[in-house]
Design an enzyme around this catalytic site. Structure first.
Site, PDB file in Angstrom:
ATOM      1  N   ASN A 141       0.862  -1.191   0.000  1.00 45.91           N
ATOM      2  CA  ASN A 141       0.000   0.000   0.000  1.00 45.91           C
ATOM      3  C   ASN A 141       0.895   1.237   0.000  1.00 45.91           C
ATOM      4  OD1 ASN A 141       0.464   0.984   2.835  1.00 45.91           O
ATOM      5  ND2 ASN A 141      -0.203  -1.106   3.255  1.00 45.91           N
ATOM      6  N   LYS A 183     -10.670  -3.612  19.018  1.00 45.67           N
ATOM      7  CA  LYS A 183      -9.255  -3.899  19.310  1.00 45.67           C
ATOM      8  C   LYS A 183      -8.881  -3.503  20.734  1.00 45.67           C
ATOM      9  CE  LYS A 183      -8.182  -3.397  14.402  1.00 45.67           C
ATOM     10  NZ  LYS A 183      -7.139  -3.559  13.398  1.00 45.67           N
ATOM     11  N   LYS A 215      10.210 -16.990  -9.537  1.00 40.50           N
ATOM     12  CA  LYS A 215       9.394 -15.998 -10.238  1.00 40.50           C
ATOM     13  C   LYS A 215       8.249 -16.654 -11.015  1.00 40.50           C
ATOM     14  CE  LYS A 215       9.824 -12.329 -13.636  1.00 40.50           C
ATOM     15  NZ  LYS A 215      10.654 -11.750 -14.684  1.00 40.50           N
ATOM     16  N   PHE A 265      -4.411   3.721  14.648  1.00 35.04           N
ATOM     17  CA  PHE A 265      -4.704   4.645  13.549  1.00 35.04           C
ATOM     18  C   PHE A 265      -5.719   3.957  12.650  1.00 35.04           C
ATOM     19  CE2 PHE A 265      -1.710   8.284  13.339  1.00 35.04           C
ATOM     20  CZ  PHE A 265      -1.037   8.036  14.520  1.00 35.04           C
ATOM     21  N   ASP A 302      -3.877  -6.540   5.411  1.00 30.92           N
ATOM     22  CA  ASP A 302      -4.845  -7.403   6.104  1.00 30.92           C
ATOM     23  C   ASP A 302      -4.767  -8.844   5.602  1.00 30.92           C
ATOM     24  OD1 ASP A 302      -5.945  -5.450   7.773  1.00 30.92           O
ATOM     25  OD2 ASP A 302      -7.153  -4.658   6.110  1.00 30.92           O
ATOM     26  N   LYS A 320     -13.406   0.137  15.288  1.00 31.50           N
ATOM     27  CA  LYS A 320     -12.073  -0.488  15.399  1.00 31.50           C
ATOM     28  C   LYS A 320     -11.527  -0.330  16.803  1.00 31.50           C
ATOM     29  CE  LYS A 320     -10.715  -0.136  10.609  1.00 31.50           C
ATOM     30  NZ  LYS A 320     -10.092   0.623   9.560  1.00 31.50           N
TER      31      LYS A 320
HETATM   32  O1  PMT Z   1       2.762   6.402   6.248  1.00 33.10           O
HETATM   33  P1  PMT Z   1       2.127   7.673   5.715  1.00 33.10           P
HETATM   34  O2  PMT Z   1       2.326   7.801   4.227  1.00 33.10           O
HETATM   35  O3  PMT Z   1       2.574   8.890   6.465  1.00 33.10           O
HETATM   36  O4  PMT Z   1       0.547   7.562   5.901  1.00 33.10           O
HETATM   37  C1  PMT Z   1       0.004   7.560   7.188  1.00 33.10           C
HETATM   38  C2  PMT Z   1      -1.118   6.511   7.313  1.00 33.10           C
HETATM   39  C3  PMT Z   1      -2.303   6.986   6.503  1.00 33.10           C
HETATM   40  C4  PMT Z   1      -0.643   5.140   6.867  1.00 33.10           C
HETATM   41  C5  PMT Z   1      -1.445   6.416   8.868  1.00 33.10           C
HETATM   42  O5  PMT Z   1      -1.738   7.651   9.361  1.00 33.10           O
HETATM   43  C6  PMT Z   1      -2.608   5.492   9.109  1.00 33.10           C
HETATM   44  O6  PMT Z   1      -3.757   5.854   9.026  1.00 33.10           O
HETATM   45  N1  PMT Z   1      -2.241   4.238   9.497  1.00 33.10           N
HETATM   46  C7  PMT Z   1      -3.179   3.146   9.704  1.00 33.10           C
HETATM   47  C8  PMT Z   1      -3.569   2.568   8.381  1.00 33.10           C
HETATM   48  C9  PMT Z   1      -4.369   1.299   8.527  1.00 33.10           C
HETATM   49  O7  PMT Z   1      -3.874   0.253   8.251  1.00 33.10           O
HETATM   50  O8  PMT Z   1      -5.549   1.425   9.049  1.00 33.10           O
HETATM   51  P2  PMT Z   1      -6.512   0.173   9.318  1.00 33.10           P
HETATM   52  O9  PMT Z   1      -7.810   0.783   9.499  1.00 33.10           O
HETATM   53  O10 PMT Z   1      -6.367  -0.847   8.240  1.00 33.10           O
HETATM   54  O11 PMT Z   1      -5.976  -0.483  10.665  1.00 33.10           O
HETATM   55  C10 PMT Z   1      -6.393  -0.009  11.951  1.00 33.10           C
HETATM   56  C11 PMT Z   1      -5.281  -0.204  12.953  1.00 33.10           C
HETATM   57  O12 PMT Z   1      -5.002  -1.603  13.128  1.00 33.10           O
HETATM   58  C12 PMT Z   1      -3.974   0.438  12.578  1.00 33.10           C
HETATM   59  O13 PMT Z   1      -3.419   0.993  13.734  1.00 33.10           O
HETATM   60  C13 PMT Z   1      -3.134  -0.711  12.047  1.00 33.10           C
HETATM   61  O14 PMT Z   1      -1.730  -0.506  12.283  1.00 33.10           O
HETATM   62  C14 PMT Z   1      -3.650  -1.882  12.861  1.00 33.10           C
HETATM   63  N2  PMT Z   1      -3.582  -3.179  12.154  1.00 33.10           N
HETATM   64  C15 PMT Z   1      -4.306  -3.403  11.029  1.00 33.10           C
HETATM   65  C16 PMT Z   1      -4.270  -4.635  10.417  1.00 33.10           C
HETATM   66  C17 PMT Z   1      -3.464  -5.654  10.982  1.00 33.10           C
HETATM   67  N3  PMT Z   1      -3.395  -6.859  10.423  1.00 33.10           N
HETATM   68  N4  PMT Z   1      -2.758  -5.419  12.076  1.00 33.10           N
HETATM   69  C18 PMT Z   1      -2.796  -4.194  12.675  1.00 33.10           C
HETATM   70  O15 PMT Z   1      -2.124  -3.980  13.700  1.00 33.10           O
END
Ligand code: PMT
Length: 406
Positions: A211, A342, A290, A324, A280, A338
Site C-alpha cells: 500500500n 481492538k 518468479k 490509527f 490485512d 475499530k
Molecule cells: O505512512 P504515511 O504515508 O505517512 O501515511 C500515514 C497513514 C495513513 C498510513 C497512517 O496515518 C494510518 O492511518 N495508518 C493506519 C492505516 C491502517 O492500516 O488502518 P486500518 O484501518 O487498516 O488499521 C487499523 C489499525 O489496526 C492500525 O493501527 C493498524 O496498524 C492496525 N492493524 C491493522 C491490520 C493488521 N493486520 N494489524 C494491525 O495492527
C-alpha cells in the site's frame, strides 16, 4: 505562565516578503518574557530594516560575520551556544538548500551549523518553488536529521499566485515555539513502541502486495516521542525515509514479521502508537521462484494476516494503545468500531481521501477519538506537529503515566 518565559530564542530572518511577519513573532516572544536575538541575512534587510527588529527585541541585530573585528566573541559561535531554540522565519528555499547541503557562508547559516539547539524552519515562498521536488527533498532530508518545520499555509501569495507556500500564521508559529518549550522531556522514563510504513505480502520472490504508506506519519510520531525524552522502539515496514535520530529501528517486511517483532518488544513498553498500514491479507502461496506469464489467468487466494493491534488489545494490561484508522467514508463510526474491537485507548481517524491528509503527504488532519467517546478534531498541519498534538492530547488524558519532569 508562558513556557517561553526566560528562554533564549534566536530568530533568523531570510529574504522573503513575509520577513515583516518575523517582527510580530519577535514582539510577541518578548511580551511573553523570552530573550530574543535576531540574525538577518543580507536579503532579509532588503525587506525589513534591522532597526525595527532591534527596537522590538531590545538587542542589537546580527547580520555580518565580520562587522565586529574588536569583539572577543565570535558571533556565530556565541549565538549558537546562547540559543535554547533557533527559529528561521521566514525560511526561503535558499536557506533550506544551504543547510541541507552543509553550506555555511553567512552568519545565519554558520550559526545554524554550529548550534546544538533545536532549529525550526517556517518556510515561505512561491508555491512552485515550495512544491519543487528539490525543495521538497531538502525538507524531507532536514526532517530526517531532526530539524523541525512549521508548514506553510495555502492561500493567495504575494506574487499573486494561489497555493501552498504562504508563511504559517504568526499564532501558529508562536504556538509551535510555546509547544516546544512546554513539551521538553514530558515522556522521559517511558518506553514507547511505534510502528510505521507499509507491509509487503509476497506472491513470489520479486512481487508483492503493498500500500502507499510512506512511513512519514509513524516516523514523525517516533521523532516526537524521542524529542520528548522517551525511549523509542520503531518497528518499520520498507520505506525510503531515514529513521529519526535517537530511536531504535527494527526493519520488517511482512505483517507476520511485524507481528513477531511487535510482540517481542511490547511487554517492556508503556505506550504503543500503531501507525503502520498493515496488509490485512497475504497470498496463501508464496511461489519460491518468479511466476511465469505462461497462463492467461492467475488466481491468487488471499488468507488473513494476524491483527497485530487486536492481539495487543488482548495483552494490553496498563499499556496505553493508540491505533490509527485510514478510512474513506464514515470516518468516525468505523474508527470507533475499530477502537472497541481492538480494545484501544485512543484511535486517530484519517480521512485519506482529503487533500493534505493520509498516505505519502507531509501534512495530516483527522480525529483523535478517546475510549470514552470524546472526539477531538485536529486540523491540517505538518505531520511532525500533528504527532506532537496527538501526544499532547493523549498524555493530558493519562495522568497516571510515569512522566518525567520538564
Ligand atoms: O505512512 P504515511 O504515508 O505517512 O501515511 C500515514 C497513514 C495513513 C498510513 C497512517 O496515518 C494510518 O492511518 N495508518 C493506519 C492505516 C491502517 O492500516 O488502518 P486500518 O484501518 O487498516 O488499521 C487499523 C489499525 O489496526 C492500525 O493501527 C493498524 O496498524 C492496525 N492493524 C491493522 C491490520 C493488521 N493486520 N494489524 C494491525 O495492527
Amino acid at each position: 505562565m508562558s513556557a517561553v518565559k526566560g528562554k533564549k530564542v534566536v530568530i533568523g530572518i531570510t529574504g522573503g516578503i513575509a520577513a515583516y511577519k518575523a517582527a510580530e513573532v519577535v514582539s510577541a516572544l518578548v511580551k511573553k518574557g523570552a530573550q530574543v536575538k535576531v540574525i538577518m541575512t543580507a536579503h532579509a534587510m532588503e525587506f525589513i530594516k534591522p532597526l525595527t527588529l532591534e527596537t522590538l527585541s531590545g538587542n542589537p541585530v546580527y547580520y555580518d560575520m565580520f562587522s565586529r573585528p574588536g569583539a572577543w566573541e565570535i558571533d556565530h559561535i556565541s549565538l549558537a551556544k546562547w540559543a535554547d531554540l533557533l527559529v528561521v522565519v521566514p525560511a526561503t528555499a535558499n536557506i533550506l538548500g544551504k543547510v541541507a547541503h552543509g553550506i555555511a557562508d553567512d552568519l545565519l547559516s554558520t550559526t545554524i551549523m554550529a548550534t546544538r539547539a533545536q532549529v525550526v524552519f517556517a518556510p515561505a515562498m512561491n508555491t512552485n518553488m515550495y512544491t519543487n521536488p528539490i525543495v521538497q527533498e531538502n525538507i524531507s532530508f532536514l526532517k530526517s536529521k531532526g530539524y523541525m518545520f512549521i508548514s506553510p499555509a495555502t492561500g493567495r501569495l504575494a506574487c499573486g499566485d494561489y497555493g501552498e507556500g504562504k508563511l504559517a500564521d504568526v499564532q501558529d508559529i508562536l504556538d509551535a515555539i510555546e509547544g516546544y518549550f512546554s513539551r521538553k522531556s514530558d515522556l522521559k522514563g517511558l518506553r514507547i513502541l511505534v510502528t510505521a510504513g507499509p507491509t509487503r505480502e509476497y506472491l513470489d520472490p520479486i512481487r508483492f502486495i503493498t500500500n502507499p504508506s510512506s512511513g512519514k506519519m509513524g516516523y514523525a510520531i517516533a521523532a516526537a516521542c524521542a524529542e520528548r525524552g522517551a525511549d523509542v522502539e520503531l518497528v518499520s515496514g520498507p520505506v525510503s525515509i531515514s529513521p529519526p535520530p535517537g530511536v531504535r529501528l527494527h526493519r520488517v517486511e511482512t505483517a507476520q514479521e511485524m507481528f513477531e517483532k511487535v510482540m517481542d518488544i511490547f511487554p517492556s513498553c508503556q505506550m504503543v502508537f500503531k501507525a503502520a498500514a498493515v496488509g490485512d491479507y497475504r497470498p496463501e502461496t508464496c511461489y519460491p521462484t518468479k511466476i511465469k506469464k505462461d497462463r492467461d489467468r492467475l488466481t491468487v487466494t488471499l488468507v488473513k494476516n494476524p491483527d497485530i493491534l487486536k492481539e495487543l488489545g488482548k495483552r494490553k494490561g496498563s499499556c496505553i494503545l493508540v491505533g490509527f484508522a485510514a478510512e474513506t467514508e464514515n470516518i468516525e463510526e468505523y474508527a470507533m468500531k475499530k477502537m472497541r474491537e481492538k480494545n484501544l485507548d485512543f484511535i486517530v481517524a484519517n480521512d485519506v481521501t482529503r487533500q493534505g491528509a493520509g498516505f505519502g503527504k507531509d501534512t495530516n488532519e483527522g480525529l483523535l477519538i478517546t475510549r470514552q467517546g470524546e472526539v477531538i478534531n485536529i486540523p491540517q498541519m505538518d505531520k511532525m506537529e500533528f504527532a506532537h498534538r496527538i501526544i499532547d492530547e493523549v498524555i493530558r488524558r493519562c495522568p497516571d503515566l510515569n512522566q518525567g519532569s520538564n
